[in-house]
Design a protein around this motif. Sequence first.
Motif, PDB file in Angstrom:
ATOM      1  N   VAL A  95       0.833  -1.201   0.000  1.00 32.51           N
ATOM      2  CA  VAL A  95       0.000   0.000   0.000  1.00 32.51           C
ATOM      3  C   VAL A  95       0.868   1.252   0.000  1.00 32.51           C
ATOM      4  CG1 VAL A  95      -1.828   1.259   1.198  1.00 32.51           C
ATOM      5  CG2 VAL A  95      -1.809  -1.253   1.220  1.00 32.51           C
ATOM      6  N   GLN A  96       0.502   2.188  -0.855  1.00 35.97           N
ATOM      7  CA  GLN A  96       1.141   3.501  -0.915  1.00 35.97           C
ATOM      8  C   GLN A  96       0.071   4.584  -0.786  1.00 35.97           C
ATOM      9  OE1 GLN A  96       4.457   3.949  -3.756  1.00 35.97           O
ATOM     10  NE2 GLN A  96       3.886   1.932  -4.577  1.00 35.97           N
ATOM     11  N   THR A  97       0.491   5.776  -0.388  1.00 36.05           N
ATOM     12  CA  THR A  97      -0.458   6.879  -0.192  1.00 36.05           C
ATOM     13  C   THR A  97      -0.029   8.157  -0.902  1.00 36.05           C
ATOM     14  OG1 THR A  97       0.637   7.508   1.891  1.00 36.05           O
ATOM     15  CG2 THR A  97      -1.234   6.001   2.048  1.00 36.05           C
ATOM     16  N   ASP A  98       1.030   8.098  -1.687  1.00 33.14           N
ATOM     17  CA  ASP A  98       1.513   9.300  -2.350  1.00 33.14           C
ATOM     18  C   ASP A  98       0.445   9.851  -3.302  1.00 33.14           C
ATOM     19  OD1 ASP A  98       4.542  10.525  -2.704  1.00 33.14           O
ATOM     20  OD2 ASP A  98       3.216  10.955  -4.397  1.00 33.14           O
ATOM     21  N   ALA A  99       0.387  11.191  -3.399  1.00 36.35           N
ATOM     22  CA  ALA A  99      -0.599  11.825  -4.280  1.00 36.35           C
ATOM     23  C   ALA A  99      -0.310  11.552  -5.752  1.00 36.35           C
ATOM     24  CB  ALA A  99      -0.633  13.332  -4.023  1.00 36.35           C
ATOM     25  N   VAL A 100       0.956  11.305  -6.073  1.00 32.13           N
ATOM     26  CA  VAL A 100       1.324  10.974  -7.461  1.00 32.13           C
ATOM     27  C   VAL A 100       1.276   9.459  -7.597  1.00 32.13           C
ATOM     28  CG1 VAL A 100       3.103  11.128  -9.224  1.00 32.13           C
ATOM     29  CG2 VAL A 100       2.788  13.008  -7.602  1.00 32.13           C
ATOM     30  N   ARG A 101       0.352   8.977  -8.423  1.00 30.47           N
ATOM     31  CA  ARG A 101       0.157   7.544  -8.543  1.00 30.47           C
ATOM     32  C   ARG A 101       0.090   7.139 -10.012  1.00 30.47           C
ATOM     33  NH1 ARG A 101      -5.678   6.205  -5.988  1.00 30.47           N
ATOM     34  NH2 ARG A 101      -5.673   4.503  -7.528  1.00 30.47           N
ATOM     35  N   PRO A 102       0.567   5.954 -10.340  1.00 25.74           N
ATOM     36  CA  PRO A 102       0.520   5.482 -11.721  1.00 25.74           C
ATOM     37  C   PRO A 102      -0.922   5.335 -12.214  1.00 25.74           C
ATOM     38  CG  PRO A 102       1.983   4.133 -10.380  1.00 25.74           C
ATOM     39  CD  PRO A 102       1.218   4.990  -9.442  1.00 25.74           C
ATOM     40  N   SER A 103      -1.088   5.379 -13.501  1.00 29.58           N
ATOM     41  CA  SER A 103      -2.425   5.292 -14.078  1.00 29.58           C
ATOM     42  C   SER A 103      -3.076   3.934 -13.835  1.00 29.58           C
ATOM     43  CB  SER A 103      -2.363   5.562 -15.582  1.00 29.58           C
ATOM     44  OG  SER A 103      -1.509   4.619 -16.227  1.00 29.58           O
ATOM     45  N   ASN A 104      -2.270   2.898 -13.613  1.00 31.21           N
ATOM     46  CA  ASN A 104      -2.830   1.566 -13.388  1.00 31.21           C
ATOM     47  C   ASN A 104      -2.972   1.214 -11.912  1.00 31.21           C
ATOM     48  OD1 ASN A 104      -0.051   1.376 -12.953  1.00 31.21           O
ATOM     49  ND2 ASN A 104       0.035  -0.781 -13.580  1.00 31.21           N
ATOM     50  N   ALA A 105      -2.741   2.194 -11.036  1.00 27.78           N
ATOM     51  CA  ALA A 105      -2.845   1.929  -9.604  1.00 27.78           C
ATOM     52  C   ALA A 105      -4.288   1.609  -9.222  1.00 27.78           C
ATOM     53  CB  ALA A 105      -2.350   3.121  -8.802  1.00 27.78           C
ATOM     54  N   ILE A 106      -4.444   0.711  -8.265  1.00 27.06           N
ATOM     55  CA  ILE A 106      -5.765   0.298  -7.793  1.00 27.06           C
ATOM     56  C   ILE A 106      -5.951   0.786  -6.364  1.00 27.06           C
ATOM     57  CG2 ILE A 106      -7.217  -1.683  -7.225  1.00 27.06           C
ATOM     58  CD1 ILE A 106      -5.852  -3.201  -9.483  1.00 27.06           C
ATOM     59  N   THR A 107      -7.062   1.439  -6.110  1.00 31.58           N
ATOM     60  CA  THR A 107      -7.361   1.953  -4.777  1.00 31.58           C
ATOM     61  C   THR A 107      -7.675   0.804  -3.830  1.00 31.58           C
ATOM     62  OG1 THR A 107      -8.231   4.012  -5.699  1.00 31.58           O
ATOM     63  CG2 THR A 107      -8.887   3.476  -3.463  1.00 31.58           C
ATOM     64  N   VAL A 108      -7.167   0.914  -2.610  1.00 34.38           N
ATOM     65  CA  VAL A 108      -7.393  -0.116  -1.592  1.00 34.38           C
ATOM     66  C   VAL A 108      -8.679   0.180  -0.828  1.00 34.38           C
ATOM     67  CG1 VAL A 108      -6.501  -1.174   0.523  1.00 34.38           C
ATOM     68  CG2 VAL A 108      -4.925  -0.566  -1.335  1.00 34.38           C
ATOM     69  N   ALA A 109      -9.634  -0.704  -0.934  1.00 39.13           N
ATOM     70  CA  ALA A 109     -10.872  -0.668  -0.136  1.00 39.13           C
ATOM     71  C   ALA A 109     -11.633   0.644  -0.266  1.00 39.13           C
ATOM     72  CB  ALA A 109     -10.547  -0.952   1.335  1.00 39.13           C
ATOM     73  N   GLY A 110     -11.504   1.310  -1.415  1.00 44.70           N
ATOM     74  CA  GLY A 110     -12.210   2.566  -1.602  1.00 44.70           C
ATOM     75  C   GLY A 110     -11.711   3.685  -0.714  1.00 44.70           C
ATOM     76  N   GLY A 111     -10.493   3.536  -0.188  1.00 55.33           N
ATOM     77  CA  GLY A 111      -9.973   4.508   0.777  1.00 55.33           C
ATOM     78  C   GLY A 111      -8.874   5.376   0.232  1.00 55.33           C
ATOM     79  N   TRP A 112      -7.857   5.613   1.026  1.00 59.43           N
ATOM     80  CA  TRP A 112      -6.820   6.588   0.748  1.00 59.43           C
ATOM     81  C   TRP A 112      -5.537   5.957   0.204  1.00 59.43           C
ATOM     82  CZ3 TRP A 112      -9.079   4.996   5.133  1.00 59.43           C
ATOM     83  CH2 TRP A 112      -8.306   4.257   6.027  1.00 59.43           C
ATOM     84  N   GLY A 113      -5.429   4.642   0.258  1.00 59.63           N
ATOM     85  CA  GLY A 113      -4.224   3.963  -0.222  1.00 59.63           C
ATOM     86  C   GLY A 113      -4.427   3.359  -1.597  1.00 59.63           C
ATOM     87  N   TRP A 114      -3.322   3.020  -2.252  1.00 59.22           N
ATOM     88  CA  TRP A 114      -3.373   2.380  -3.565  1.00 59.22           C
ATOM     89  C   TRP A 114      -2.204   1.419  -3.687  1.00 59.22           C
ATOM     90  CZ3 TRP A 114       1.040   3.508  -6.349  1.00 59.22           C
ATOM     91  CH2 TRP A 114       1.721   4.692  -6.028  1.00 59.22           C
ATOM     92  N   PHE A 115      -2.284   0.542  -4.689  1.00 59.72           N
ATOM     93  CA  PHE A 115      -1.180  -0.395  -4.901  1.00 59.72           C
ATOM     94  C   PHE A 115      -1.058  -0.746  -6.368  1.00 59.72           C
ATOM     95  CE2 PHE A 115      -4.788  -3.161  -4.832  1.00 59.72           C
ATOM     96  CZ  PHE A 115      -4.435  -4.367  -5.435  1.00 59.72           C
ATOM     97  N   ILE A 116       0.155  -1.083  -6.753  1.00 59.24           N
ATOM     98  CA  ILE A 116       0.420  -1.598  -8.096  1.00 59.24           C
ATOM     99  C   ILE A 116       1.185  -2.924  -8.025  1.00 59.24           C
ATOM    100  CG2 ILE A 116       0.396   0.651  -9.260  1.00 59.24           C
ATOM    101  CD1 ILE A 116       3.465   0.615  -9.146  1.00 59.24           C
TER     102      ILE A 116
END
Length: 339
Positions: free
Chosen positions: A9-30
């Motif tokens: 899980v990452q939380t940076d505001a700059v995220r890749p276009s293919n990043a997937i949000t975790v649980a509809g929240g504030w984190g994402w992952f690739i």
Amino acid sequence: MNVYYRPIVQTDAVRPSNAITVAGGWGWFIQAERINRNSASELVDIADIPQATIEAISAPRAPMAGLHFNAPRLMGILNVTPDSFSDGGHFHSPEAALSHARQMETSGADMIDIGGESTRPGAEAVPIDLEISRTKPVIAAIRSGSELPISIDTRKTEVAEAALAEGANLVNDVSALTFDRTLANLAARDTVPVCLMHAQGDPKTMQAAPKYDNVLLDVFDFLSERVDAAVAAGIPRNQIMIDPGIGFGKTVDHNLTLLRGISLFHSLGCVILLGASRKRFIGTVGNAPSAEDRAPGSIAVALAAVLQGVQVIRVHDIKETRQALSLLNAVQNIEQGQK
């Protein structure tokens, strides 16, 4: 389950276009850590993660007990017992308990968790009538002047039923519905959300040399089985929280392993609750023998969990944790979300 996927899980505001949000929240992952009991773990990309697992990790979590989980939430601990490990006896009287509940609400608690039976290591079981006499009047008093969600921390159907009758909104069971098998039926009948926690052994014996083959995967498998059992009993999956049970039949190393890997539990598709506040391992690692001196360490653990997407943090020190969380939200640009 033979293969497990822990989202990185990452939380940076700059995220890749293919990043997937975790649980509809504030984190994402690739990427995720692919874990197998019989071989070394490895880092894999989204394309190598089963679609069903991606959907479980990414699906927005449904509101529960009146709360939304698109932002971190704080559950305030209110132990109305004479012998809890951290604050036993401080809020034993209804007047002191009500005052503390009001203080936690003012300080930023999103929910109050009320328990009338200590589950500290070595604690004895409490008779049902005594547990009800401790919790019921406090819940009634809080509810008479507040709409704040209330959780009843109990393993017993009769205690939960009395609490729900006074306006409690969630059942938090440290036995994951194994101590009293009829509690699942009550929750299903009354459409009440539940929190299922892992514990190895009961409070009296749980710290007597706990052992695991792989603590992260063993706890995951247990919770997966208990979620399935709750669903089979009629409790919707989207109304289930899960808690890895920090300190409940775990050594310091067990606790740290669970905290490092806690994002694995997103793949269960449930809201994650972390209850590590003032636990003994924080005192051991942070050189704080007295539980009341463990707020800084507790906050550090809470923020680390939030950065892995954990939605609910159960804490004693609401004011201090809320301040720390507000700063984390500001620095990481985490939206406060709808309550």
